[in-house]
Design an enzyme around this catalytic site. Structure first.
Site, PDB file in Angstrom:
ATOM      1  N   ASP A   1       4.123   0.690   2.023  1.00 48.04           N
ATOM      2  CA  ASP A   1       4.592   0.802   3.403  1.00 48.04           C
ATOM      3  C   ASP A   1       5.066  -0.590   3.806  1.00 48.04           C
ATOM      4  O   ASP A   1       4.316  -1.567   3.654  1.00 48.04           O
ATOM      5  CB  ASP A   1       3.459   1.206   4.341  1.00 48.04           C
ATOM      6  CG  ASP A   1       3.006   2.642   4.135  1.00 48.04           C
ATOM      7  OD1 ASP A   1       3.658   3.362   3.366  1.00 48.04           O
ATOM      8  OD2 ASP A   1       1.989   3.024   4.748  1.00 48.04           O
TER       9      ASP A   1
ATOM     10  N   SER B   1       1.701  -8.841   2.680  1.00 45.64           N
ATOM     11  CA  SER B   1       2.373  -9.829   1.858  1.00 45.64           C
ATOM     12  C   SER B   1       3.738  -9.292   1.431  1.00 45.64           C
ATOM     13  O   SER B   1       4.382  -8.573   2.201  1.00 45.64           O
ATOM     14  CB  SER B   1       1.529 -10.218   0.648  1.00 45.64           C
ATOM     15  OG  SER B   1       2.063 -11.389   0.063  1.00 45.64           O
TER      16      SER B   1
ATOM     17  N   HIS C   1       1.722   0.865  -5.060  1.00 47.07           N
ATOM     18  CA  HIS C   1       1.737   1.997  -5.980  1.00 47.07           C
ATOM     19  C   HIS C   1       2.958   1.933  -6.891  1.00 47.07           C
ATOM     20  O   HIS C   1       3.963   1.296  -6.562  1.00 47.07           O
ATOM     21  CB  HIS C   1       1.721   3.311  -5.195  1.00 47.07           C
ATOM     22  CG  HIS C   1       0.472   3.513  -4.397  1.00 47.07           C
ATOM     23  ND1 HIS C   1      -0.541   4.369  -4.782  1.00 47.07           N
ATOM     24  CD2 HIS C   1       0.054   2.949  -3.229  1.00 47.07           C
ATOM     25  CE1 HIS C   1      -1.516   4.333  -3.887  1.00 47.07           C
ATOM     26  NE2 HIS C   1      -1.172   3.476  -2.929  1.00 47.07           N
TER      27      HIS C   1
END
Length: 272
Positions: free
Chosen positions: A9, A222, A110
């Protein structure tokens, strides 16, 4: 149709295709860094091969152009049958996508595709902030900061995922290697230490990772940088091109997102 998806995200900072000397990734307008400096000197990033293919393709086009400029009489005398031009065969370009995770975002990374992870590099570096202001003022920001790079291959060739640390985010965890320790005290003040490296499996088969599988965890927000091969017609396209091009039947890779877009983990970011 094949798609790769966002691993996080976050917000799309930059997308592009690696071209020209140095294979540079744009940080912001006026600031760029080389893909090799991000991934490491031992990376198997196939940029040389791609440039050779482009040069060979250009030379081939020049030969065909010279032939087309000959008179019809001469061409018909040498080759009575008029041959159709071979359809353009897509080469595999190398693309990049830089995604920023804010402090309030979901902090897990992911896999964007099914792939085999062959190599891991941990670069102990600085922990500058990676927000927009820092990106505009600190050169080579993602190269200077501590990061973990996973590198391997997928169905279309090369793939690397770089998880870049930031202020208060020096700790980067890998579920596939829980013993890895990052954000350790530096033994040297100089930013010249070689990366800590590990090879998964052997040179032919690494660690199989499935699309959507968790591959890294940040303590806070980050940056993640994807560098990957995909079919290319040597004409970079993204969703900010004209609608006419958007509807073309080009077989090359095209980004479905643009700089500044907010994306969700698992959302399609490119297809061909």
């Amino acid at each position: 149709m094949t798609q790769n998806v966002s691993p996080v995200d976050g917000i799309i900072l930059k997308v592009g295709q690696l071209k020209g000397p140095g294979a540079m990734i744009e940080q912001v307008k006026g600031f760029s860094y080389s893909a090799v400096s991000l991934l490491g000197s031992s990376s198997v990033l196939p940029i040389s091969d791609s440039q050779e293919v482009l040069a060979e393709q250009y030379e081939h086009k020049q030969v065909r152009r010279n032939l087309n400029q000959r008179s019809w009489w001469r061409v018909s005398w040498i080759a009575p049958k008029v041959r159709k031009e071979d359809p353009q065969v897509p080469i595999k370009g190398i693309f990049y996508c830089v995604l920023y995770l804010g402090p309030g975002e979901y902090h897990r990374v992911h896999s964007p595709v099914d792939w085999q992870v062959m190599h891991r590099r941990h670069f102990s570096g600085r922990l500058f902030p990676v927000n927009e202001r820092a990106a505009r003022t600190i050169r080579n920001l993602h190269v200077e900061n501590e990061r973990v790079v996973l590198e391997g291959k997928w169905s279309e060739g090369f793939l690397a995922v770089a998880a870049v640390g930031a202020t208060n985010v020096g700790s980067i965890e890998l579920p596939i290697e829980p013993e890895l320790k990052t954000n350790r005290p530096k033994l040297s003040l100089f930013h010249t230490e070689p990366p800590n490296e590990r090879i998964y499996g052997n040179k032919d088969a690494g660690l199989m990772i499935r699309k959507g599988q968790e591959i890294a965890v940040f303590n806070m927000g980050s940056t993640v940088v994807l560098v990957f091969q995909a079919p290319s017609t040597n004409t970079f396209q993204s969703d900010d091109v004209s609608s006419e091009m958007e509807q073309s039947s080009s077989p090359g890779f095209r980004f479905l997102i643009k700089n500044g877009d907010r994306v969700r983990m698992g959302q399609a970011i490119g297809r061909w």
